[in-house]
Design a protein around this motif. Structure first.
Motif, PDB file in Angstrom:
ATOM      1  N   LEU A  46     -18.517  46.396 100.471  1.00 47.44           N
ATOM      2  CA  LEU A  46     -17.095  46.441  99.434  1.00 47.44           C
ATOM      3  C   LEU A  46     -15.888  46.562 100.231  1.00 47.44           C
ATOM      4  CD1 LEU A  46     -18.622  48.272  96.096  1.00 47.44           C
ATOM      5  CD2 LEU A  46     -18.238  45.771  96.664  1.00 47.44           C
ATOM      6  N   GLN A  47     -15.848  47.492 101.106  1.00 46.93           N
ATOM      7  CA  GLN A  47     -14.634  47.639 101.786  1.00 46.93           C
ATOM      8  C   GLN A  47     -14.334  46.424 102.610  1.00 46.93           C
ATOM      9  OE1 GLN A  47     -15.928  51.129 104.122  1.00 46.93           O
ATOM     10  NE2 GLN A  47     -14.516  52.510 102.871  1.00 46.93           N
ATOM     11  N   ALA A  48     -15.192  45.613 102.892  1.00 49.95           N
ATOM     12  CA  ALA A  48     -14.997  44.336 103.701  1.00 49.95           C
ATOM     13  C   ALA A  48     -14.375  43.384 102.857  1.00 49.95           C
ATOM     14  CB  ALA A  48     -16.236  43.955 104.327  1.00 49.95           C
ATOM     15  N   ASP A  49     -14.967  43.389 101.534  1.00 50.48           N
ATOM     16  CA  ASP A  49     -14.377  42.631 100.668  1.00 50.48           C
ATOM     17  C   ASP A  49     -12.999  42.786 100.128  1.00 50.48           C
ATOM     18  OD1 ASP A  49     -16.903  41.154 100.624  1.00 50.48           O
ATOM     19  OD2 ASP A  49     -17.513  41.883  98.429  1.00 50.48           O
ATOM     20  N   LEU A  50     -12.789  44.099  99.841  1.00 52.71           N
ATOM     21  CA  LEU A  50     -11.364  44.560  99.624  1.00 52.71           C
ATOM     22  C   LEU A  50     -10.328  43.995 100.594  1.00 52.71           C
ATOM     23  CD1 LEU A  50      -9.546  46.195  97.959  1.00 52.71           C
ATOM     24  CD2 LEU A  50     -10.370  48.234  99.041  1.00 52.71           C
ATOM     25  N   MET A  51     -10.857  44.194 102.126  1.00 50.05           N
ATOM     26  CA  MET A  51      -9.977  43.873 103.003  1.00 50.05           C
ATOM     27  C   MET A  51      -9.564  42.378 102.918  1.00 50.05           C
ATOM     28  SD  MET A  51     -11.396  45.761 106.599  1.00 50.05           S
ATOM     29  CE  MET A  51     -10.459  44.734 107.585  1.00 50.05           C
ATOM     30  N   MET A  52     -10.483  41.367 102.351  1.00 48.37           N
ATOM     31  CA  MET A  52     -10.349  40.116 102.216  1.00 48.37           C
ATOM     32  C   MET A  52      -9.327  39.740 101.141  1.00 48.37           C
ATOM     33  SD  MET A  52     -13.999  37.829 102.410  1.00 48.37           S
ATOM     34  CE  MET A  52     -14.967  38.279 103.818  1.00 48.37           C
ATOM     35  N   VAL A  53      -9.671  40.623  99.979  1.00 43.58           N
ATOM     36  CA  VAL A  53      -8.804  40.718  98.959  1.00 43.58           C
ATOM     37  C   VAL A  53      -7.007  40.811  99.342  1.00 43.58           C
ATOM     38  CG1 VAL A  53      -8.040  41.538  96.610  1.00 43.58           C
ATOM     39  CG2 VAL A  53     -10.480  40.819  97.100  1.00 43.58           C
ATOM     40  N   GLU A  54      -6.917  41.831 100.164  1.00 45.34           N
ATOM     41  CA  GLU A  54      -5.851  42.182 100.488  1.00 45.34           C
ATOM     42  C   GLU A  54      -5.053  41.890 101.644  1.00 45.34           C
ATOM     43  OE1 GLU A  54      -6.739  46.561 100.509  1.00 45.34           O
ATOM     44  OE2 GLU A  54      -5.217  46.704  98.850  1.00 45.34           O
ATOM     45  N   ASP A  55      -6.004  40.632 102.435  1.00 44.84           N
ATOM     46  CA  ASP A  55      -5.548  40.147 103.454  1.00 44.84           C
ATOM     47  C   ASP A  55      -4.226  39.546 103.423  1.00 44.84           C
ATOM     48  OD1 ASP A  55      -6.589  39.084 106.424  1.00 44.84           O
ATOM     49  OD2 ASP A  55      -5.591  37.486 105.560  1.00 44.84           O
ATOM     50  N   LYS A  56      -3.257  39.892 104.389  1.00 41.64           N
ATOM     51  CA  LYS A  56      -1.747  39.343 104.304  1.00 41.64           C
ATOM     52  C   LYS A  56      -1.748  37.850 104.614  1.00 41.64           C
ATOM     53  CE  LYS A  56       2.886  40.347 105.659  1.00 41.64           C
ATOM     54  NZ  LYS A  56       3.208  39.066 105.758  1.00 41.64           N
ATOM     55  N   PHE A  57      -2.689  37.426 105.587  1.00 36.64           N
ATOM     56  CA  PHE A  57      -2.306  35.987 105.945  1.00 36.64           C
ATOM     57  C   PHE A  57      -2.993  35.235 104.802  1.00 36.64           C
ATOM     58  CE2 PHE A  57      -4.598  32.163 107.383  1.00 36.64           C
ATOM     59  CZ  PHE A  57      -3.677  31.783 108.200  1.00 36.64           C
ATOM     60  N   MET A  58      -4.115  35.491 104.268  1.00 35.98           N
ATOM     61  CA  MET A  58      -4.495  34.925 102.997  1.00 35.98           C
ATOM     62  C   MET A  58      -3.626  34.735 101.736  1.00 35.98           C
ATOM     63  SD  MET A  58      -8.506  35.517 102.912  1.00 35.98           S
ATOM     64  CE  MET A  58      -8.810  33.950 101.625  1.00 35.98           C
ATOM     65  N   TYR A  59      -2.754  35.966 101.477  1.00 35.88           N
ATOM     66  CA  TYR A  59      -1.882  36.178 100.596  1.00 35.88           C
ATOM     67  C   TYR A  59      -0.944  35.134 100.727  1.00 35.88           C
ATOM     68  CZ  TYR A  59       1.906  38.127  97.347  1.00 35.88           C
ATOM     69  OH  TYR A  59       2.633  38.267  96.615  1.00 35.88           O
ATOM     70  N   ASP A  60      -0.193  35.540 101.843  1.00 32.87           N
ATOM     71  CA  ASP A  60       0.876  34.510 102.244  1.00 32.87           C
ATOM     72  C   ASP A  60       0.555  32.941 102.166  1.00 32.87           C
ATOM     73  OD1 ASP A  60       2.398  36.639 102.888  1.00 32.87           O
ATOM     74  OD2 ASP A  60       2.063  36.434 105.217  1.00 32.87           O
ATOM     75  N   SER A  61      -0.559  32.665 102.564  1.00 32.02           N
ATOM     76  CA  SER A  61      -1.035  31.167 102.311  1.00 32.02           C
ATOM     77  C   SER A  61      -1.095  30.944 101.095  1.00 32.02           C
ATOM     78  CB  SER A  61      -2.501  30.987 103.122  1.00 32.02           C
ATOM     79  OG  SER A  61      -2.330  31.331 104.587  1.00 32.02           O
ATOM     80  N   ILE A  62      -1.694  31.594  99.974  1.00 31.76           N
ATOM     81  CA  ILE A  62      -1.667  31.361  98.737  1.00 31.76           C
ATOM     82  C   ILE A  62      -0.289  31.134  97.988  1.00 31.76           C
ATOM     83  CG2 ILE A  62      -2.440  32.639  96.308  1.00 31.76           C
ATOM     84  CD1 ILE A  62      -4.733  33.548  98.029  1.00 31.76           C
ATOM     85  N   ILE A  63       0.566  32.055  98.392  1.00 32.65           N
ATOM     86  CA  ILE A  63       1.866  32.229  97.689  1.00 32.65           C
ATOM     87  C   ILE A  63       2.532  30.676  98.179  1.00 32.65           C
ATOM     88  CG2 ILE A  63       4.289  33.099  98.016  1.00 32.65           C
ATOM     89  CD1 ILE A  63       1.997  34.749  96.356  1.00 32.65           C
ATOM     90  N   LYS A  64       2.278  30.416  99.773  1.00 25.65           N
ATOM     91  CA  LYS A  64       2.827  29.063 100.067  1.00 25.65           C
ATOM     92  C   LYS A  64       2.354  27.783  99.053  1.00 25.65           C
ATOM     93  CE  LYS A  64       2.435  25.998 103.994  1.00 25.65           C
ATOM     94  NZ  LYS A  64       1.378  25.053 103.554  1.00 25.65           N
ATOM     95  N   PHE A  65       1.166  27.905  98.850  1.00 24.92           N
ATOM     96  CA  PHE A  65       0.501  26.670  98.109  1.00 24.92           C
ATOM     97  C   PHE A  65       1.095  26.885  96.521  1.00 24.92           C
ATOM     98  CE2 PHE A  65      -2.621  26.180 101.229  1.00 24.92           C
ATOM     99  CZ  PHE A  65      -2.570  24.717 101.531  1.00 24.92           C
ATOM    100  N   ILE A  66       1.448  28.017  95.896  1.00 24.07           N
ATOM    101  CA  ILE A  66       2.226  28.303  95.057  1.00 24.07           C
ATOM    102  C   ILE A  66       3.606  27.650  94.807  1.00 24.07           C
ATOM    103  CG2 ILE A  66       2.884  29.926  93.020  1.00 24.07           C
ATOM    104  CD1 ILE A  66       0.434  31.538  93.615  1.00 24.07           C
ATOM    105  N   LYS A  67       4.082  27.881  95.992  1.00 27.78           N
ATOM    106  CA  LYS A  67       5.593  27.522  95.910  1.00 27.78           C
ATOM    107  C   LYS A  67       5.586  25.822  95.927  1.00 27.78           C
ATOM    108  CE  LYS A  67       7.575  31.655  97.838  1.00 27.78           C
ATOM    109  NZ  LYS A  67       8.556  32.314  99.119  1.00 27.78           N
ATOM    110  N   GLU A  68       4.520  25.409  96.572  1.00 29.81           N
ATOM    111  CA  GLU A  68       4.333  23.839  96.655  1.00 29.81           C
ATOM    112  C   GLU A  68       3.882  23.088  95.325  1.00 29.81           C
ATOM    113  OE1 GLU A  68       1.851  23.272 100.142  1.00 29.81           O
ATOM    114  OE2 GLU A  68       3.311  23.856 101.385  1.00 29.81           O
TER     115      GLU A  68
END
Length: 575
Positions: free
Chosen positions: A85-107
């Motif tokens: 679960l801690q590994a899953d939480l790290m995925m959810v909070e991963d900054k690179f993934m977050y920035d990538s998702i925001i990038k696509f939303i801005k597109e």
């Protein structure tokens, strides 16, 4: 034994999947149909970008809170679940993934579409991992994505589930499983998952009967169907008749009585009815497993996966961290023999250690190849293992061997480490045993040569099967082709055992086959010296050994090894 034919007409349907956690449950089905349909081409307007990002941020915040709440409720003896679960939480909070998702939303993608795009990219990277644990993270990504989508839609499908129900789902995340445990569900059925998947491991840990990889379960089974789930065979009976219902009620009672009787086996010598001694050991992934192995009086640990330390730290550990970890295991286990397997990792796992890009790393720089390519890292591990061996109860096992040169080079490195430690006045076991995993056809075919320079063999039946049959065991679409009872796999195993015994070294089996109740007699008859299983299965396998005749097992093996058809092998093994 064809159970489907025997019980034909006693239920509306008889389905079969992979038994992941043993037990028998009679109950009512609750079907979770939660497929995710996201249009990745759907777009938003420029003026909607800010609100879409806010919507995503809220969903992320709620998902983080969900994971944190689940982690806070994990009992102290469930460290594996906490790590997952801690590994899953790290995925959810991963900054690179977050920035990538925001990038696509801005597109101008919707939050859902951005999530799917980014998660698909991450899944492609994980699919090419050399380690099964990492490839299984693909399923975890799917599960996390599902939870994200649920929070975006402000839905929660688990809140209305009542006690004493059998859950039928396409897949489940660890956090969902925890919620279901709180709801006191009695059993789990999923359409996906392997015997080594997180779901299988966790259901066994919580003693929740489970069947996995049951294709189309959510469509074959309807809500409120009466179900009999047999977690020993993998059979699922839908709307059984009274005769079958009574039969399984009686079977439940017999099993409950039988479990009480198993405790009486702890002090008995592990040998067949005709006095053939069989070494039965335990596998261990953590200190709790070591303690449980001592409770059942296991004489040793046949497999300790040292890469679990990497998974918990998410990096290569230092020499001191490794030494502390290995010493704790060895000290806790003493006087049991502890088999530490060197890191079974690949070049694609750590960005700072990346050597080359590989399109198919599962057939690339994995296991011993990786370690010998990164000698400085390998020597750190060898030094730590040697320093922890002062009580002389540690032996070293090398993964993914394909040649004599790999063993020779490792032994040379080991001698270098010994000289260094001597100069540092460190105490260690100068005669520490060194063995290898036989998990590639190449190693099996040169087993005679390898047995001359090794102290022991351990058959890794999971990898040996997938490499022999060219079938990735984590690929659900290939599940029908992945079969450790395939005649090609069995003959490679026999070849290995014969070569080892010719040169007077023992052979163990530490893969899933060691704990398969239908394989015990075959492994005994083939001459395997040691079986290594999960502590929770130790007494069940011991009972099977005590009830076996070595001579009869030998006769059955001779017949099975002459058989070329799987169905005939099954019949001979009483599958």
């Amino acid at each position: 034994m064809n159970v489907e034919k025997i019980y034909q007409g006693t239920a509306d349907k008889v389905l079969r999947g992979i038994p992941a956690s043993s037990g028998i449950v009679l109950g009512r089905a609750v079907v979770l149909r939660n497929e995710i349909f996201v249009d990745t081409h759907k777009t938003i307007q420029n003026e909607e970008i800010e609100s879409e990002i806010k919507r995503f941020d809220i969903a992320k915040k709620n998902l983080v809170a969900e994971f944190e709440e689940s982690i806070s409720h994990i009992p102290p003896n469930a460290k594996d679940l906490k790590a997952i679960l801690q590994a899953d939480l790290m995925m959810v909070e991963d900054k690179f993934m977050y920035d990538s998702i925001i990038k696509f939303i801005k597109e101008l993608h919707t939050a859902e579409a951005a999530l799917v795009i980014v998660f698909d990219q991450s899944k492609q990277l994980l699919k090419h991992s050399t380690d099964e644990l990492f490839r299984e993270r693909v399923t975890e990504l799917d599960n996390i994505l599902k939870r994200f989508i649920i929070h975006l839609s402000k839905g929660e499908k688990l809140s209305e589930i009542s006690e004493n129900t059998i859950i039928i789902a396409q897949s489940l995340t660890p956090s969902e499983l925890l919620k279901l445990i709180e709801k006191k569900v009695t059993a789990i059925v999923t359409e996906v998952g392997g015997i080594t998947s997180h779901l299988a491991i966790l259901t066994r840990s919580y003693s929740i009967p489970a069947i996995i990889s049951l294709k189309n379960a959510t469509h074959e089974i309807s809500a409120n169907d009466e179900i009999i789930l047999d977690g020993y065979t993998g059979h699922l009976f839908i709307n059984p008749d009274l005769t079958l219902y009574k039969f399984y009620r009686e079977k439940q009672k017999r099993i409950a009585e039988h479990i009480k009787e198993l405790g009486e086996l702890i002090g008995l010598p592990c040998k067949t009815k005709d006095e053939k001694p069989i070494q039965l050991w335990c596998n261990a992934n953590n200190i709790d497993d070591v303690k449980n192995a001592k409770i059942v009086s296991s004489p040793g640990l046949g497999l300790v996966r040292t890469e679990s330390l990497i998974l918990s730290l998410n990096r290569i550990p230092t020499e001191k961290e490794q030494y502390d970890y290995y010493k704790t295991i060895a000290d806790t286990a003493y006087p049991m023999t502890v088999t530490l397997r060197a890191f079974d990792i690949g070049s694609d796992k750590y960005a700072d250690n990346l050597l080359i890009h590989e399109d198919n790393p599962a057939l690339g720089l994995r296991g011993i190849r990786y370690l010998l390519a990164k000698k400085d890292e390998f020597k750190i591990q060898l030094r730590a293992i040697l320093k922890a061996s002062k009580h002389k109860n540690i032996r070293l096992m090398l993964p993914m061997i394909t040649s004599l040169e790999e063993v020779i080079q490792t032994k040379k490195l080991l001698e270098e480490c010994k000289l260094e430690l001597l100069n540092e006045d460190e105490t260690f076991d100068h005669d520490m045993l060194v063995g290898i995993m036989i998990e590639t056809p190449a190693a099996a075919l040169i087993a005679d040569d390898l047995s001359k320079i090794c102290d022991f063999f351990s058959l890794g039946t999971n990898d040996l099967t997938q490499y022999c049959l060219a079938a990735d065991r984590t690929n659900e679409s290939l599940s029908e082709f992945f079969n450790s009872f395939h005649p090609g796999v069995l003959r490679l195993m026999e070849f290995t055992v014969n070569a080892a015994h010719k040169n007077n070294i023992p052979v163990a089996v530490c893969g899933e086959m060691a704990s398969h109740p239908l394989a015990t007699s075959f492994l005994i008859g083939m001459g395997v010296d040691e079986l290594s299983v999960a502590p929770s299965l130790f007494l069940e396998v011991k009972e099977k050994i005590l009830d076996s005749s070595f001579k009869q097992c030998q006769k059955n093996v001779s017949k099975i090894l002459k058989t070329a058809m799987l169905k005939d092998i099954y019949q001979s093994m009483d599958v």
